[in-house]
Design a protein around this motif. Structure first.
Motif, PDB file in Angstrom:
ATOM      1  N   UNK A 328      22.685  39.634  28.359  1.00 56.74           N
ATOM      2  CA  UNK A 328      22.275  39.236  27.190  1.00 56.74           C
ATOM      3  C   UNK A 328      20.697  38.925  27.001  1.00 56.74           C
ATOM      4  N   UNK A 329      20.405  38.827  25.788  1.00 54.36           N
ATOM      5  CA  UNK A 329      18.846  38.495  25.562  1.00 54.36           C
ATOM      6  C   UNK A 329      18.313  37.340  26.285  1.00 54.36           C
ATOM      7  N   UNK A 330      18.976  36.295  26.123  1.00 59.62           N
ATOM      8  CA  UNK A 330      18.450  35.089  27.083  1.00 59.62           C
ATOM      9  C   UNK A 330      18.342  35.153  28.467  1.00 59.62           C
ATOM     10  N   UNK A 331      19.412  36.203  28.995  1.00 59.34           N
ATOM     11  CA  UNK A 331      19.387  36.289  30.485  1.00 59.34           C
ATOM     12  C   UNK A 331      18.104  37.487  30.758  1.00 59.34           C
ATOM     13  N   UNK A 332      17.812  38.349  29.914  1.00 56.89           N
ATOM     14  CA  UNK A 332      16.768  39.403  30.279  1.00 56.89           C
ATOM     15  C   UNK A 332      15.519  38.728  30.211  1.00 56.89           C
ATOM     16  N   UNK A 333      15.090  37.780  29.180  1.00 57.90           N
ATOM     17  CA  UNK A 333      13.823  36.938  29.086  1.00 57.90           C
ATOM     18  C   UNK A 333      13.401  35.786  30.033  1.00 57.90           C
ATOM     19  N   UNK A 334      14.935  34.927  30.330  1.00 58.97           N
ATOM     20  CA  UNK A 334      14.723  33.860  30.726  1.00 58.97           C
ATOM     21  C   UNK A 334      15.450  33.693  32.058  1.00 58.97           C
ATOM     22  N   UNK A 360      14.456  39.082  43.133  1.00 56.69           N
ATOM     23  CA  UNK A 360      15.153  37.849  42.807  1.00 56.69           C
ATOM     24  C   UNK A 360      14.245  37.050  41.664  1.00 56.69           C
ATOM     25  N   UNK A 361      12.984  37.429  41.908  1.00 61.95           N
ATOM     26  CA  UNK A 361      12.310  36.553  40.595  1.00 61.95           C
ATOM     27  C   UNK A 361      12.629  37.077  39.184  1.00 61.95           C
ATOM     28  N   UNK A 362      12.898  38.645  39.200  1.00 58.06           N
ATOM     29  CA  UNK A 362      13.098  39.200  38.070  1.00 58.06           C
ATOM     30  C   UNK A 362      14.733  38.747  37.359  1.00 58.06           C
ATOM     31  N   UNK A 363      15.488  38.855  38.539  1.00 56.16           N
ATOM     32  CA  UNK A 363      16.693  38.692  38.093  1.00 56.16           C
ATOM     33  C   UNK A 363      17.106  37.059  37.755  1.00 56.16           C
ATOM     34  N   UNK A 364      16.481  36.101  38.457  1.00 56.76           N
ATOM     35  CA  UNK A 364      16.736  34.607  38.473  1.00 56.76           C
ATOM     36  C   UNK A 364      15.861  34.085  37.336  1.00 56.76           C
ATOM     37  N   UNK A 369       9.813  34.199  33.024  1.00 50.22           N
ATOM     38  CA  UNK A 369       9.662  33.589  34.079  1.00 50.22           C
ATOM     39  C   UNK A 369       8.639  34.341  35.064  1.00 50.22           C
ATOM     40  N   UNK A 370       8.837  35.879  35.412  1.00 47.51           N
ATOM     41  CA  UNK A 370       8.156  36.464  36.229  1.00 47.51           C
ATOM     42  C   UNK A 370       6.531  36.494  35.673  1.00 47.51           C
ATOM     43  N   UNK A 371       6.553  36.548  34.429  1.00 46.96           N
ATOM     44  CA  UNK A 371       4.938  36.395  34.008  1.00 46.96           C
ATOM     45  C   UNK A 371       4.469  34.945  34.482  1.00 46.96           C
ATOM     46  N   UNK A 372       5.087  34.044  34.110  1.00 49.54           N
ATOM     47  CA  UNK A 372       4.760  32.610  34.244  1.00 49.54           C
ATOM     48  C   UNK A 372       4.238  32.411  35.669  1.00 49.54           C
ATOM     49  N   UNK A 373       5.037  32.739  36.718  1.00 52.05           N
ATOM     50  CA  UNK A 373       5.103  32.697  38.120  1.00 52.05           C
ATOM     51  C   UNK A 373       3.845  33.523  38.446  1.00 52.05           C
ATOM     52  N   UNK A 374       3.845  34.566  37.979  1.00 50.12           N
ATOM     53  CA  UNK A 374       2.656  35.588  38.496  1.00 50.12           C
ATOM     54  C   UNK A 374       1.375  34.991  38.120  1.00 50.12           C
TER      55      UNK A 374
END
Length: 425
Positions: A328-334, A360-364, A369-374
């Motif tokens: 779902x949308x929330x899962x893909x982005x967050x 793991x970063x992408x999936x979790x 989240x990946x952009x923020x952690x990067x």
């Protein structure tokens, strides 16, 4: 005589760490010593400063998997963390300026909500959130320059004792590849690939503070670390330290003289490259040939079977990437929380973990989240990017962060306490 001996013992640096290790070692033979370790750690925490408590956190990060209690349903380090958190909360001015982390805390709350919505891993996510808050609070109250020096010393001690623990307790893992290929791998205080990561952190720490030790002690420690590293038979670990070594040489030798020399003597550069390749080839063949591992790698390469060569990790990566974008949308982005989860992999016909920190970063954490952690990682790397202007400890920290970024291609350790410490300190 007795008084003199007692005074000498009391003046041993890090005596409390050695006492805790003795208890951890004895707990391998007598289970009750787990609780002796816990009581002794809590006593040291309340008797000493926050800086000293940070040492215990570092030390137990390398022994988490061997200080497990059936009553506590996991490692006793959970209780130790709670004890240190209480000490922080009771320390005057400990929470001063903590509001600057408010966005981090809000994000953790949001990720917990996502976990409740998607995975249902409530206890696991709470544990990870507690770990992150704990590391933020304890590093917030430390003097960075002094803490870095202590950190490298404790890592050298902890990795040395981890290797000794593994050798004394005969901690080896038998990896059954097929009916003919059985690989005996040194696991120390965790599993072989993570033990290789721990040893590499020890090698970098020793290289950073070797001036503080006698030369003979440095040589002995290097021998212990490299022998144990090769006994793990971890390709990820061995290749990581080779890459870090190249980076270390590049940064620490006078570039102008080297470049000038090799421009005039290109044959020497070629010969050195060939010798290094040959040495690595011989080491790997000697390490793996006795149990068929090296033959297994060559055969897999010749067949073009990269799934088999990588123990199915390419197939796992494909499954995780597919699932990351087909939800779902929330899962893909967050994402879906902070705890690593399994997905179905056709290669194994079962559920598997990612074995890759980036996937793991992408999936979790999803795309956002990946952009923020990067951004956070880039910011942290930028702190000590110009190595010529950094202290020796900041340089060591830089190499540790590079090691973790390289190792993340073969390991999932995003929520591992030592990872959080190295990137958040």
């Amino acid at each position: 005589m007795i008084k003199k001996l007692r005074n000498e013992i009391c003046h041993i640096q890090y005596l409390d760490i050695y006492l805790l290790f003795i208890c951890v070692l004895l707990s391998n033979f007598f289970v009750s010593f787990i609780y002796v370790t816990l009581l002794l750690a809590i006593y040291f925490i309340y008797r000493n400063s926050l800086e000293r408590s940070f040492m215990y956190v570092l030390f137990f990060s390398f022994f988490d998997e061997v200080i497990v209690s059936a009553i506590l349903y996991g490692s006793i380090s959970k209780i130790i963390i709670v004890a240190i958190l209480l000490k922080i909360l009771l320390t005057k001015h400990a929470l001063k300026n903590i509001s600057r982390y408010k966005f981090v805390f809000l994000y953790l709350i949001f990720q917990f909500f996502m976990a409740c919505l998607h995975s249902g891993e409530i206890i696991g996510n709470l544990s990870v959130i507690l770990n992150i808050i704990f590391i933020i609070l304890i590093t917030h109250n430390l003097n960075k320059n002094n803490t870095l020096e202590i950190m490298f010393e404790i890592i050298v001690i902890a990795v040395t004792l981890s290797c000794i623990y593994g050798l004394i307790c005969n901690k080896f893992l038998f990896d059954y590849r097929d009916e003919l290929t059985i690989i005996k791998r040194f696991s120390g205080t965790y599993e072989p690939n993570f033990m290789a990561l721990y040893i590499n952190l020890g090698i970098i720490s020793l290289s950073t503070i070797k001036i503080k030790y006698k030369q003979i002690n440095v040589i002995i420690l290097y021998l212990l670390f490299f022998v144990c590293l090769f006994m793990t038979k971890s390709l990820t670990g061995i290749l990581s330290i080779i890459l870090i070594s190249f980076l270390f040489i590049y940064h620490n030798f006078p570039k102008k003289n080297i470049q000038k020399y090799f421009k005039k003597n290109k044959n020497v550069l070629l010969m050195l490259s060939l010798i290094l390749t040959l040495v690595v080839f011989i080491l790997l063949s000697k390490m793996y040939n006795s149990n068929g591992r090296f033959t297994f790698i060559i055969n897999s390469l010749l067949k073009g079977d990269f799934d088999l060569l990588t123990s199915g990790r390419i197939s796992i990566a494909k499954s995780f990437i597919y699932n990351s974008f087909h939800r779902d949308f929330l899962g893909v982005f967050f994402g879906n929380g902070l705890v690593p989860l399994k997905v179905y992999c056709s290669f194994f016909t079962s559920l598997k973990y990612a074995h890759n920190g980036y996937i793991d970063l992408l999936y979790n954490f999803g795309i956002i989240g990946v952009i923020g952690i990067s951004v956070l990682i880039i910011f942290k790397m930028k702190e000590c990017f110009v190595l010529s202007k950094c202290s020796i400890y900041q340089k060591g920290l830089f190499y540790m962060r590079i090691l973790l970024l390289i190792s993340a291609f073969g390991l999932s350790f995003n929520t591992l306490r030592i990872t959080l410490i190295i990137f958040l300190i």
